[in-house]
Design a protein around this motif. Sequence first.
Motif, PDB file in Angstrom:
ATOM      1  N   THR A   5     -39.529  24.877 146.730  1.00 31.02           N
ATOM      2  CA  THR A   5     -40.112  24.566 145.434  1.00 31.02           C
ATOM      3  C   THR A   5     -40.629  25.822 144.747  1.00 31.02           C
ATOM      4  O   THR A   5     -40.539  25.949 143.526  1.00 31.02           O
ATOM      5  N   PHE A   6     -41.191  26.765 145.505  1.00 37.63           N
ATOM      6  CA  PHE A   6     -41.663  28.006 144.911  1.00 37.63           C
ATOM      7  C   PHE A   6     -40.484  28.815 144.378  1.00 37.63           C
ATOM      8  O   PHE A   6     -40.542  29.379 143.284  1.00 37.63           O
ATOM      9  N   ALA A   7     -39.371  28.838 145.119  1.00 37.25           N
ATOM     10  CA  ALA A   7     -38.178  29.539 144.654  1.00 37.25           C
ATOM     11  C   ALA A   7     -37.618  28.894 143.391  1.00 37.25           C
ATOM     12  O   ALA A   7     -37.194  29.575 142.457  1.00 37.25           O
ATOM     13  N   ALA A   8     -37.645  27.565 143.370  1.00 38.53           N
ATOM     14  CA  ALA A   8     -37.155  26.861 142.181  1.00 38.53           C
ATOM     15  C   ALA A   8     -38.041  27.134 140.976  1.00 38.53           C
ATOM     16  O   ALA A   8     -37.573  27.273 139.845  1.00 38.53           O
ATOM     17  N   PHE A   9     -39.369  27.220 141.212  1.00 42.16           N
ATOM     18  CA  PHE A   9     -40.312  27.526 140.140  1.00 42.16           C
ATOM     19  C   PHE A   9     -40.017  28.904 139.556  1.00 42.16           C
ATOM     20  O   PHE A   9     -39.953  29.090 138.340  1.00 42.16           O
ATOM     21  N   PRO A 212     -55.571  33.281 139.047  1.00 38.29           N
ATOM     22  CA  PRO A 212     -54.312  33.010 138.351  1.00 38.29           C
ATOM     23  C   PRO A 212     -53.080  33.538 139.075  1.00 38.29           C
ATOM     24  O   PRO A 212     -51.947  33.166 138.728  1.00 38.29           O
ATOM     25  N   GLU A 213     -53.283  34.381 140.102  1.00 39.05           N
ATOM     26  CA  GLU A 213     -52.135  34.929 140.831  1.00 39.05           C
ATOM     27  C   GLU A 213     -51.802  34.117 142.081  1.00 39.05           C
ATOM     28  O   GLU A 213     -50.930  34.499 142.853  1.00 39.05           O
ATOM     29  N   VAL A 214     -52.506  33.002 142.265  1.00 39.31           N
ATOM     30  CA  VAL A 214     -52.209  32.121 143.395  1.00 39.31           C
ATOM     31  C   VAL A 214     -51.453  30.908 142.876  1.00 39.31           C
ATOM     32  O   VAL A 214     -51.918  30.200 141.983  1.00 39.31           O
ATOM     33  N   TRP A 215     -50.259  30.703 143.422  1.00 40.00           N
ATOM     34  CA  TRP A 215     -49.422  29.562 143.062  1.00 40.00           C
ATOM     35  C   TRP A 215     -49.702  28.424 144.033  1.00 40.00           C
ATOM     36  O   TRP A 215     -49.789  28.630 145.244  1.00 40.00           O
ATOM     37  N   VAL A 216     -49.866  27.217 143.480  1.00 41.54           N
ATOM     38  CA  VAL A 216     -50.163  26.036 144.290  1.00 41.54           C
ATOM     39  C   VAL A 216     -49.016  25.047 144.137  1.00 41.54           C
ATOM     40  O   VAL A 216     -48.658  24.649 143.021  1.00 41.54           O
ATOM     41  N   ALA A 217     -48.416  24.640 145.253  1.00 42.95           N
ATOM     42  CA  ALA A 217     -47.296  23.704 145.223  1.00 42.95           C
ATOM     43  C   ALA A 217     -47.780  22.289 144.906  1.00 42.95           C
ATOM     44  O   ALA A 217     -48.979  21.995 144.951  1.00 42.95           O
ATOM     45  N   GLU A 218     -46.845  21.399 144.577  1.00 45.18           N
ATOM     46  CA  GLU A 218     -47.175  19.999 144.362  1.00 45.18           C
ATOM     47  C   GLU A 218     -47.848  19.434 145.609  1.00 45.18           C
ATOM     48  O   GLU A 218     -47.437  19.709 146.730  1.00 45.18           O
ATOM     49  N   ALA A 219     -48.874  18.631 145.396  1.00 48.09           N
ATOM     50  CA  ALA A 219     -49.616  18.068 146.523  1.00 48.09           C
ATOM     51  C   ALA A 219     -49.017  16.734 146.955  1.00 48.09           C
ATOM     52  O   ALA A 219     -48.548  15.944 146.133  1.00 48.09           O
ATOM     53  N   ASN A 220     -49.039  16.507 148.257  1.00 52.76           N
ATOM     54  CA  ASN A 220     -48.740  15.185 148.806  1.00 52.76           C
ATOM     55  C   ASN A 220     -50.030  14.376 148.770  1.00 52.76           C
ATOM     56  O   ASN A 220     -51.073  14.825 149.258  1.00 52.76           O
ATOM     57  N   THR A 221     -49.962  13.185 148.178  1.00 50.91           N
ATOM     58  CA  THR A 221     -51.168  12.391 147.952  1.00 50.91           C
ATOM     59  C   THR A 221     -51.022  11.009 148.584  1.00 50.91           C
ATOM     60  O   THR A 221     -49.960  10.388 148.476  1.00 50.91           O
ATOM     61  N   SER A 222     -52.080  10.556 149.246  1.00 51.26           N
ATOM     62  CA  SER A 222     -52.086   9.213 149.824  1.00 51.26           C
ATOM     63  C   SER A 222     -53.522   8.709 149.832  1.00 51.26           C
ATOM     64  O   SER A 222     -54.455   9.426 149.450  1.00 51.26           O
ATOM     65  N   ARG A 223     -53.701   7.456 150.278  1.00 53.90           N
ATOM     66  CA  ARG A 223     -55.040   6.860 150.296  1.00 53.90           C
ATOM     67  C   ARG A 223     -55.345   6.245 151.644  1.00 53.90           C
ATOM     68  O   ARG A 223     -54.488   5.675 152.298  1.00 53.90           O
ATOM     69  N   MET A 235     -49.730  30.076 147.716  1.00 55.42           N
ATOM     70  CA  MET A 235     -49.122  31.375 147.985  1.00 55.42           C
ATOM     71  C   MET A 235     -49.479  32.346 146.862  1.00 55.42           C
ATOM     72  O   MET A 235     -49.615  31.933 145.709  1.00 55.42           O
ATOM     73  N   HIS A 236     -49.611  33.622 147.193  1.00 55.57           N
ATOM     74  CA  HIS A 236     -49.798  34.646 146.170  1.00 55.57           C
ATOM     75  C   HIS A 236     -48.454  34.931 145.522  1.00 55.57           C
ATOM     76  O   HIS A 236     -47.430  35.012 146.212  1.00 55.57           O
ATOM     77  N   VAL A 237     -48.429  35.068 144.194  1.00 56.87           N
ATOM     78  CA  VAL A 237     -47.157  35.245 143.490  1.00 56.87           C
ATOM     79  C   VAL A 237     -46.445  36.536 143.904  1.00 56.87           C
ATOM     80  O   VAL A 237     -45.219  36.648 143.774  1.00 56.87           O
TER      81      VAL A 237
END
Length: 268
Positions: A5-9, A212-223, A235-237
């Motif tokens: 996902t980071f590569a795709a971003f 701002p130089e830290v990239w955050v991937a989509e989170a997995n969310t549950s309850r 990850m750092h860019v």
Amino acid sequence: MKSKTFAAFCLALTTALPAAAQSYDRVVQAEVLPGWRMENGHHMAALRITLNPGWKTYWRAPGDAGIPPRFDWAGSSNLEDLQITWPVPKVFDQNGMRSIGYEQELILPVEIEPRRNGKDVKFRATLDIGVCRDICVPQQIKVSARLPEDTSKRDPRIAAALAERPLSEKEGRVSKATCRLSPTQDGLKIEARIQMPSAGGAEIAVIETDNPEVWVAEANTSRQGNTLLASTEMMHVNGQPFMIDRSGIRFTILGSKQAVDIQGCTSG
């Protein structure tokens, strides 16, 4: 090795640039809504962004398929500080990837603290934003306006946008937010537990940091009952080591009924 996902971003950002040479200069327009001078001496104005049918632009955390917006206030005068209020965004599915933003129109309230009270503000803004339909293209728009100190009439468009902000922790009945950080091969993993009622439907947790130089991937969310669980990687860019201050972590919970803005988390 960095995640797919980071590569795709990164690929989305680089492949969008050549398209800017094509004729996409009329798909988005922007203007300043002058607003009004507040009782505390600050000035409430707004940026109004309008898009052609089928086009959208992005929230401050745009998702893996989006382009993050950037604003520059250089050239403004009598401006000490400002704060942006982001209305609740929509979640889009874009080629199997998530993006977060707005379609048709975005009114972005900007609360300005003048350097000298009782004086007009000369407001200038350069907007570097991404707009998307079938493809994503970066756009740069420059706007300016004089914000008079003697205007007190509220603009209902700005007032409506302010009312569309996410709920605060208190309003969203958040009782506790904890997070655990652990190292990974490329950065850090975060696992958060947020005690709060459901925001409705399939909730999405968006996690940001104050770096701002830290990239955050989509989170997995549950309850688990009254507890929302969210986990993802950071990850750092530039691939560098980095530290995270828990007080600077921000969670936005997007649900079908409401959105909730949560600032910081404790160790857990």
